[in-house]
Motif scaffolding. Structure first.
Motif, PDB file in Angstrom:
ATOM      1  N   ASP A   1      -4.961  -2.270 -34.705  1.00  0.00           N
ATOM      2  CA  ASP A   1      -5.121  -1.036 -33.918  1.00  0.00           C
ATOM      3  C   ASP A   1      -3.772  -0.584 -33.355  1.00  0.00           C
ATOM      4  O   ASP A   1      -3.466   0.608 -33.331  1.00  0.00           O
TER       5      ASP A   1
ATOM      6  N   TYR B   1      -1.792   1.203 -35.994  1.00  0.00           N
ATOM      7  CA  TYR B   1      -2.196   2.604 -36.145  1.00  0.00           C
ATOM      8  C   TYR B   1      -1.574   3.465 -35.052  1.00  0.00           C
ATOM      9  O   TYR B   1      -1.074   4.571 -35.312  1.00  0.00           O
ATOM     10  N   THR B   2      -1.574   2.963 -33.830  1.00  0.00           N
ATOM     11  CA  THR B   2      -0.992   3.718 -32.703  1.00  0.00           C
ATOM     12  C   THR B   2       0.512   3.902 -32.903  1.00  0.00           C
ATOM     13  O   THR B   2       1.047   5.007 -32.727  1.00  0.00           O
TER      14      THR B   2
ATOM     15  N   PHE C   1       2.199   3.731 -35.737  1.00  0.00           N
ATOM     16  CA  PHE C   1       2.495   4.597 -36.875  1.00  0.00           C
ATOM     17  C   PHE C   1       2.306   6.063 -36.501  1.00  0.00           C
ATOM     18  O   PHE C   1       3.074   6.925 -36.931  1.00  0.00           O
ATOM     19  N   SER C   2       1.320   6.333 -35.686  1.00  0.00           N
ATOM     20  CA  SER C   2       1.135   7.704 -35.201  1.00  0.00           C
ATOM     21  C   SER C   2       2.370   8.168 -34.422  1.00  0.00           C
ATOM     22  O   SER C   2       2.820   9.317 -34.568  1.00  0.00           O
ATOM     23  N   GLN C   3       2.938   7.268 -33.628  1.00  0.00           N
ATOM     24  CA  GLN C   3       4.169   7.607 -32.905  1.00  0.00           C
ATOM     25  C   GLN C   3       5.335   7.834 -33.866  1.00  0.00           C
ATOM     26  O   GLN C   3       6.151   8.732 -33.659  1.00  0.00           O
TER      27      GLN C   3
ATOM     28  N   VAL D   1       5.154   8.980 -36.923  1.00  0.00           N
ATOM     29  CA  VAL D   1       4.967  10.296 -37.554  1.00  0.00           C
ATOM     30  C   VAL D   1       5.298  11.413 -36.565  1.00  0.00           C
ATOM     31  O   VAL D   1       5.998  12.369 -36.911  1.00  0.00           O
ATOM     32  N   ASP D   2       4.807  11.292 -35.343  1.00  0.00           N
ATOM     33  CA  ASP D   2       5.099  12.325 -34.331  1.00  0.00           C
ATOM     34  C   ASP D   2       6.606  12.454 -34.102  1.00  0.00           C
ATOM     35  O   ASP D   2       7.124  13.566 -34.017  1.00  0.00           O
TER      36      ASP D   2
ATOM     37  N   ASN E   1      -1.919   5.689 -45.192  1.00  0.00           N
ATOM     38  CA  ASN E   1      -1.743   7.089 -44.813  1.00  0.00           C
ATOM     39  C   ASN E   1      -1.179   7.904 -45.980  1.00  0.00           C
ATOM     40  O   ASN E   1      -1.615   9.023 -46.233  1.00  0.00           O
TER      41      ASN E   1
ATOM     42  N   SER F   1      -2.982  10.970 -47.845  1.00  0.00           N
ATOM     43  CA  SER F   1      -2.310  12.273 -47.894  1.00  0.00           C
ATOM     44  C   SER F   1      -2.204  12.790 -49.323  1.00  0.00           C
ATOM     45  O   SER F   1      -2.414  13.983 -49.582  1.00  0.00           O
TER      46      SER F   1
ATOM     47  N   GLN G   1       4.374   4.106 -25.728  1.00  0.00           N
ATOM     48  CA  GLN G   1       5.411   4.954 -26.340  1.00  0.00           C
ATOM     49  C   GLN G   1       6.680   4.136 -26.547  1.00  0.00           C
ATOM     50  O   GLN G   1       7.211   3.575 -25.585  1.00  0.00           O
TER      51      GLN G   1
END
Length: 177
Positions: A13, A16-17, A19-21, A23-24, A81, A85, A170
């Motif tokens: 988990d 995932y968090t 990796f989201s950071q 990408v952002d 991901n 995509s 973060q």
């Protein structure tokens, strides 16, 4: 036994968090508007690879089983991901595997190039010219700015408490670009 599965699930988990950071952070407009990174599929992939490198580099320094698992989970999440995509863009089932293989080779090549290039600032600029700008003409000032951004983020990550990373908080600092 359930504790082991629970720890792995929590780490997945977190991947995932994180990796989201990644990408952002990689999608920050400053890279595409100010530093002339191409705002294309390739340009965005290259920026994700650069940010994955920074985070993987930090986790590599820990040299623990937990950091190794998180590194592996991060790569798994990234390629899941990418697979999703490609399918959303209409790439057929038979071609997805081949495209993921090419992306994996590019990813691992960039990871090695950045790791080798960290020894000197000009080396990093050369690696960025090859891997982010793909040989396009770009001003020395923009290349230097991107290299300074990366070394600044790497330094900030090195100073980041590892518990902060494991908890998925973060991890990237505000861009000074």
């Amino acid at each position: 036994m359930f504790g082991l599965f629970s720890r792995k699930k929590k780490l997945k988990d977190t991947a995932y968090t994180l990796f989201s950071q990644v990408v952002d952070q990689a999608r920050q407009p400053v890279f595409y508007e100010k530093l002339d990174v191409e705002d294309t599929l390739d340009g965005r992939f290259d920026m994700i690879c650069a940010h994955m490198f920074m985070l993987q580099h930090r986790l590599e320094q820990e040299k623990t089983e937990q950091s190794g698992q998180l590194r592996r989970f991060l790569k798994e999440v990234m390629f899941e991901n990418m697979d999703l995509s490609l399918r959303e863009m209409g790439v057929g089932d038979l071609s997805v595997g081949k495209k993921i293989k090419v992306m994996a080779e590019a990813y691992y090549g960039r990871q090695q190039a950045y790791e080798n290039a960290l020894q000197e600032e000009e080396g990093l600029q050369e690696a960025l010219a090859r891997n982010i700008y793909r040989g396009r003409d770009v001003s020395a000032e923009k290349l230097k700015s991107l290299a300074e951004y990366m070394t600044g983020q790497i330094a900030a990550l090195e100073n980041c408490d590892i518990g902060h990373i494991y908890s998925g908080q973060q991890v990237f600092s505000e861009s000074s670009l």
